[in-house]
Structures are given as structure tokens and as C-alpha cells.
Scaffold this motif. Structure first.
Motif, PDB file in Angstrom:
ATOM      1  N   ARG A 127       0.824  -1.210   0.000  1.00 32.61           N
ATOM      2  CA  ARG A 127       0.000   0.000   0.000  1.00 32.61           C
ATOM      3  C   ARG A 127       0.864   1.268   0.000  1.00 32.61           C
ATOM      4  NH1 ARG A 127      -4.427   0.471   4.580  1.00 32.61           N
ATOM      5  NH2 ARG A 127      -2.555   0.574   5.876  1.00 32.61           N
ATOM      6  N   GLU A 128       2.023   1.206   0.655  1.00 28.88           N
ATOM      7  CA  GLU A 128       2.931   2.353   0.700  1.00 28.88           C
ATOM      8  C   GLU A 128       3.755   2.503  -0.572  1.00 28.88           C
ATOM      9  OE1 GLU A 128       3.376   4.817   3.102  1.00 28.88           O
ATOM     10  OE2 GLU A 128       1.464   4.000   3.791  1.00 28.88           O
ATOM     11  N   GLY A 129       3.584   1.575  -1.526  1.00 31.86           N
ATOM     12  CA  GLY A 129       4.310   1.664  -2.780  1.00 31.86           C
ATOM     13  C   GLY A 129       5.746   1.210  -2.705  1.00 31.86           C
ATOM     14  N   LEU A 130       6.097   0.459  -1.649  1.00 36.91           N
ATOM     15  CA  LEU A 130       7.462  -0.029  -1.508  1.00 36.91           C
ATOM     16  C   LEU A 130       7.710  -1.261  -2.370  1.00 36.91           C
ATOM     17  CD1 LEU A 130       7.838   0.392   2.363  1.00 36.91           C
ATOM     18  CD2 LEU A 130       8.613   1.935   0.564  1.00 36.91           C
ATOM     19  N   ALA A 131       6.640  -1.909  -2.804  1.00 37.67           N
ATOM     20  CA  ALA A 131       6.735  -3.072  -3.706  1.00 37.67           C
ATOM     21  C   ALA A 131       5.355  -3.312  -4.302  1.00 37.67           C
ATOM     22  CB  ALA A 131       7.222  -4.305  -2.970  1.00 37.67           C
ATOM     23  N   GLU A 132       5.303  -3.989  -5.451  1.00 37.95           N
ATOM     24  CA  GLU A 132       4.026  -4.356  -6.056  1.00 37.95           C
ATOM     25  C   GLU A 132       3.526  -5.696  -5.541  1.00 37.95           C
ATOM     26  OE1 GLU A 132       4.165  -4.241 -10.285  1.00 37.95           O
ATOM     27  OE2 GLU A 132       4.908  -2.178 -10.369  1.00 37.95           O
ATOM     28  N   LYS A 133       4.424  -6.462  -4.969  1.00 34.75           N
ATOM     29  CA  LYS A 133       4.070  -7.783  -4.448  1.00 34.75           C
ATOM     30  C   LYS A 133       4.997  -8.054  -3.265  1.00 34.75           C
ATOM     31  CE  LYS A 133       3.243 -10.930  -7.540  1.00 34.75           C
ATOM     32  NZ  LYS A 133       3.412 -12.002  -8.554  1.00 34.75           N
ATOM     33  N   ALA A 134       4.443  -8.546  -2.176  1.00 41.25           N
ATOM     34  CA  ALA A 134       5.257  -8.769  -0.980  1.00 41.25           C
ATOM     35  C   ALA A 134       4.793  -9.998  -0.214  1.00 41.25           C
ATOM     36  CB  ALA A 134       5.208  -7.544  -0.065  1.00 41.25           C
ATOM     37  N   GLU A 135       5.762 -10.754   0.286  1.00 39.16           N
ATOM     38  CA  GLU A 135       5.504 -11.886   1.170  1.00 39.16           C
ATOM     39  C   GLU A 135       6.353 -11.714   2.421  1.00 39.16           C
ATOM     40  OE1 GLU A 135       5.469 -16.465   0.174  1.00 39.16           O
ATOM     41  OE2 GLU A 135       7.488 -15.874   0.795  1.00 39.16           O
ATOM     42  N   VAL A 136       5.700 -11.697   3.563  1.00 42.67           N
ATOM     43  CA  VAL A 136       6.402 -11.606   4.841  1.00 42.67           C
ATOM     44  C   VAL A 136       6.390 -12.981   5.494  1.00 42.67           C
ATOM     45  CG1 VAL A 136       6.370 -10.582   7.147  1.00 42.67           C
ATOM     46  CG2 VAL A 136       5.865  -9.174   5.150  1.00 42.67           C
TER      47      VAL A 136
ATOM     48  N   MET B 288      12.307 -16.122  12.947  1.00 40.80           N
ATOM     49  CA  MET B 288      12.518 -15.737  11.558  1.00 40.80           C
ATOM     50  C   MET B 288      11.599 -14.568  11.234  1.00 40.80           C
ATOM     51  SD  MET B 288      11.785 -17.813   7.969  1.00 40.80           S
ATOM     52  CE  MET B 288      10.000 -17.892   8.229  1.00 40.80           C
ATOM     53  N   GLN B 289      12.142 -13.565  10.578  1.00 41.51           N
ATOM     54  CA  GLN B 289      11.328 -12.484  10.025  1.00 41.51           C
ATOM     55  C   GLN B 289      12.004 -12.023   8.739  1.00 41.51           C
ATOM     56  OE1 GLN B 289       9.523  -9.526  12.584  1.00 41.51           O
ATOM     57  NE2 GLN B 289       9.970  -7.886  11.131  1.00 41.51           N
ATOM     58  N   GLU B 290      11.396 -12.395   7.598  1.00 42.96           N
ATOM     59  CA  GLU B 290      11.987 -12.106   6.297  1.00 42.96           C
ATOM     60  C   GLU B 290      10.943 -11.503   5.368  1.00 42.96           C
ATOM     61  OE1 GLU B 290      15.087 -12.274   5.454  1.00 42.96           O
ATOM     62  OE2 GLU B 290      15.859 -13.289   7.245  1.00 42.96           O
ATOM     63  N   ILE B 291      11.421 -10.853   4.324  1.00 38.40           N
ATOM     64  CA  ILE B 291      10.547 -10.245   3.328  1.00 38.40           C
ATOM     65  C   ILE B 291      11.016 -10.625   1.935  1.00 38.40           C
ATOM     66  CG2 ILE B 291      11.910  -8.127   3.565  1.00 38.40           C
ATOM     67  CD1 ILE B 291       8.272  -8.260   2.375  1.00 38.40           C
ATOM     68  N   GLU B 292      10.067 -10.995   1.069  1.00 34.20           N
ATOM     69  CA  GLU B 292      10.340 -11.311  -0.339  1.00 34.20           C
ATOM     70  C   GLU B 292       9.437 -10.428  -1.194  1.00 34.20           C
ATOM     71  OE1 GLU B 292      11.466 -12.313  -3.756  1.00 34.20           O
ATOM     72  OE2 GLU B 292      12.354 -13.620  -2.225  1.00 34.20           O
ATOM     73  N   THR B 293      10.027  -9.735  -2.175  1.00 30.58           N
ATOM     74  CA  THR B 293       9.233  -8.836  -3.017  1.00 30.58           C
ATOM     75  C   THR B 293       9.213  -9.275  -4.480  1.00 30.58           C
ATOM     76  OG1 THR B 293      11.145  -7.365  -3.232  1.00 30.58           O
ATOM     77  CG2 THR B 293       9.526  -6.843  -1.510  1.00 30.58           C
ATOM     78  N   PHE B 294       9.782 -10.416  -4.799  1.00 26.11           N
ATOM     79  CA  PHE B 294       9.653 -11.030  -6.123  1.00 26.11           C
ATOM     80  C   PHE B 294      10.114 -10.099  -7.254  1.00 26.11           C
ATOM     81  CE2 PHE B 294       6.387 -12.560  -3.217  1.00 26.11           C
ATOM     82  CZ  PHE B 294       6.650 -13.932  -3.205  1.00 26.11           C
TER      83      PHE B 294
END
Length: 363
Positions: free
Chosen positions: A281-290, A303-309
Motif C-alpha cells: 500500500r505504501e508503494g514499496l513493492a508491487e508484491k510482498a511476502e512476509v 525468523m522475520q523475512e521479506i520477499e518482493t519477487f
């Protein structure tokens, strides 16, 4: 990339959702009196029978059978010919939470181990994947028309949507499948035409899609009259893919319904969705998986990771700093930050846990 993707949803009267509904109604009743209660309730529904099992540690006084019977009525199971009604036999086998588990949870540690995934993308206004969003809307609309427009439809039902993607964007709806029981005096053709007009076209218009009537499949075997647990037994937590992202994204190993929010299967998944949605929503990525993980008694995620594809519009450091500012992912932080220790869970038991603004993790 061009491809098709299919997701399904189920109506509120589906056997598994009856069980989710009873379990979450019990949870809400307990949290109404005791927000610190420990609850893990599972329900089984079968031919003229309900069994409620699990563990509860609370000072709240609730009538499990009364809650279950009211949910069965509310979901439309009042006709004796369905062989499942509020008059069906109900058995309760509830005991207190294991003291060994309680020891690790009482200081705001995780109530279980496991991994949780949260996902968001720009395909819909709700930042959910298109296939599961349309499938849920069809299921919800199907339940709505049963009450007035199409009263010959009976409780229970499933929807399935196949979306064609072009260049990784939703392009068209290739097929919709609806399974729904109905009165014997209505032909399959009558049911199909009514569903096409009052359900399919109604929902697809909202998304700007169209579908030819020939691409709507209704009741694949041609006959479905008896709904619910008399035809197919139900169990709490069995619709884990329906509850999350329709198979479009990874999901954790634990179900949600009937569990109080100290169980990170539930609260961790909500936290992960909150973070993923806000990143998109903040425009930091178009797709995100936490991705989060905990062990029993843990106060903080292991574990705390982020994937933006490959869709990130900012650096990993910027995204991680943003995540740390909007939510503390300790168990205590999630409970407080999303205000989860209150009776809000019955509403989650149908049409998915994500993509609806009524929930705090969607804000």
C-alpha cells in the motif's frame, strides 16, 4: 508471463465452515468475558452429530451446546430432511490447556511453534490475488441470494474461478464453477440461469469482467439436493487455503479458527498480512511476502523475512525499517498492536481471513 490460475471458496454453510463458525463463536463468547483466556477448540460435524473438543483455560462460563445450536440455525440448517439441524446430537469434550504449554504462554510467549506467511499484491483494491477475491465474492453473493432472491437454494456451496493472466496481469475469467444444493422442484437448467444472472454477472461486473453462460459449470454431477454434514463431514481448520490466499501464495502449517490469539498460527499470520499489505500500500513493492516463525514460549520471532519477487521500489533496508516501525512482531507486540484479545473472530469463519477491511490486520 502468460498462464491461468484457479482458486476456490466455500459458502458459510459448507460443513468445514459450520465447524469453523462454531469454534470461533465459542472463542468470541469466551473472550467477551475473559480476554486472557486460552482457547483451542475444534468441531466435527457429521450425520446428525456434532462433537466439540479441545482445551480451554478461562474463568468465563459459556454454554458450548447452546452456542453450537444457534450457529446451526443461523446457517440455515433447520430442515429435518437435511439430517443435520440444531436438534442433532452434540457432544462436548473440553479440558484445560496443558500446564506445560501454559507455562510458556503466561508471560506473553508463543502458544505454539510454526511458520506463518503474509502476502499482498496490487491485483485488487484489497491488495489480494484476483482469483481468491472473486471466488470469495461469489460465495458471499451465493449466500446472500439464498435469503431472498433465490430461496430455492439450500445451505452449503462452493465456488471456483479460473483467471487467465497476460504479462503477469489478470486478463479475463476463463471459467467459473459453482456447486450448490437446491430444492428438488427446480431443474439444473433453471438453477444455472438464475445463478448466472444473480450471482455471476453481479460479481463480475464489479471487477470489469464478463463470462459467457456456457463457461459457467453448475453442479458437475447434475444433482445436489441434500446439503451439509449429512453428505460430507466437516472439520475445523480444514479450509486453510480458502482462508488465506487461494493457493496463490505460501501459507503456514496451522489453521486459525477456534484458537485464541496467543496461538501464533493465527496472530502471526495476521501480523504477516498486516506487514505485507502495508508494504504494498505504501508503494514499496508491487508484491510482498512476509515470513515469520516462532517456537513455543518464544517472545520474539525466530525468523522475520521479506520477499518482493523483484517488484521492490525501495531497498531491503528501507522496507525492513518500515516494517519495524509499524508493528512489533513479538507475541505481546502483535496482540497489542492489532488489538487481538477481543471477540472479533466469528466474522472470519467465512469468505476468508484477509482482504476485508473489517479486520484490524487489514488496516
Amino acid at each position: 508471463m502468460n498462464y491461468t490460475f484457479t482458486s476456490e471458496s466455500v459458502c458459510a454453510g459448507h460443513p468445514d465452515k459450520i465447524c469453523d463458525s462454531i469454534s470461533d463463536a465459542i472463542l468470541d463468547a469466551i473472550l467477551s468475558e475473559d480476554k486472557k483466556a486460552r482457547v483451542a477448540v475444534e468441531t466435527v460435524a457429521a450425520f446428525n452429530r456434532v462433537a466439540i473438543v479441545g482445551e480451554v483455560t478461562t474463568h468465563a462460563k459459556v454454554d458450548y451446546k447452546k452456542i453450537a445450536r444457534q450457529r446451526i440455525i443461523d446457517l440455515g440448517y433447520t430442515n429435518p430432511k437435511f439430517n443435520f439441524t440444531d436438534k442433532s446430537r452434540i457432544e462436548v469434550d473440553i479440558h484445560e490447556q496443558s500446564p506445560e504449554i501454559y507455562k510458556g504462554v503466561k508471560t506473553k510467549g508463543a502458544g505454539d511453534q510454526g511458520m506463518m506467511f503474509g502476502f499482498a499484491c496490487t491485483e485488487t483494491k484489497s491488495l489480494m490475488p484476483m482469483p481468491i477475491t472473486i471466488a470469495h465474492n461469489l460465495a458471499k453473493r451465493l449466500d446472500e441470494v439464498k435469503k431472498d432472491t433465490l430461496p430455492f437454494l439450500r445451505p452449503d456451496g462452493k465456488t471456483q474461478v479460473t483467471i487467465e493472466y497476460k504479462n503477469n496481469k489478470p486478463y479475463k475469467v476463463n471459467q467459473i464453477v459453482i456447486a450448490v444444493p437446491h430444492d428438488e422442484n427446480k431443474s439444473l437448467n433453471q438453477v444455472k440461469k438464475a445463478l448466472y444472472k444473480h450471482v455471476v454477472k453481479y460479481v463480475l461486473d464489479e471487477f470489469g469482467f464478463k463470462l459467457l453462460e456456457k463457461d459457467l459449470i453448475v453442479n458437475g454431477t447434475g444433482v445436489w439436493h441434500i446439503p451439509g454434514p449429512a453428505s460430507d463431514a466437516g472439520l475445523t481448520g480444514r479450509k486453510i487455503i480458502v482462508d488465506t490466499y487461494g493457493g496463490y501464495a505460501r501459507v503456514g502449517g496451522g489453521a486459525f479458527s477456534g484458537k485464541d490469539p496467543t496461538k501464533v498460527d493465527r496472530s502471526g499470520a495476521y501480523a504477516a498480512r498486516f506487514l505485507a499489505k502495508n508494504i504494498v500500500r505504501e508503494g514499496l513493492a508491487e508484491k510482498a511476502e512476509v515470513r515469520l516463525a516462532y517456537f513455543i514460549g518464544a517472545k520474539n520471532p525466530s525468523m522475520q523475512e521479506i520477499e518482493t519477487f523483484g517488484t521492490a521500489k525501495a531497498s531491503d533496508k528501507t522496507i525492513k525499517n518500515f516494517m519495524s516501525k509499524i508493528l512489533d512482531t513479538s507475541v505481546k507486540g502483535i496482540l497489542k498492536g492489532l488489538d487481538l484479545q477481543r471477540p472479533i473472530y466469528l466474522q472470519t469463519s467465512a469468505y476468508g481471513h484477509f482482504g476485508r477491511e473489517i479486520f484490524p490486520w487489514e488496516k
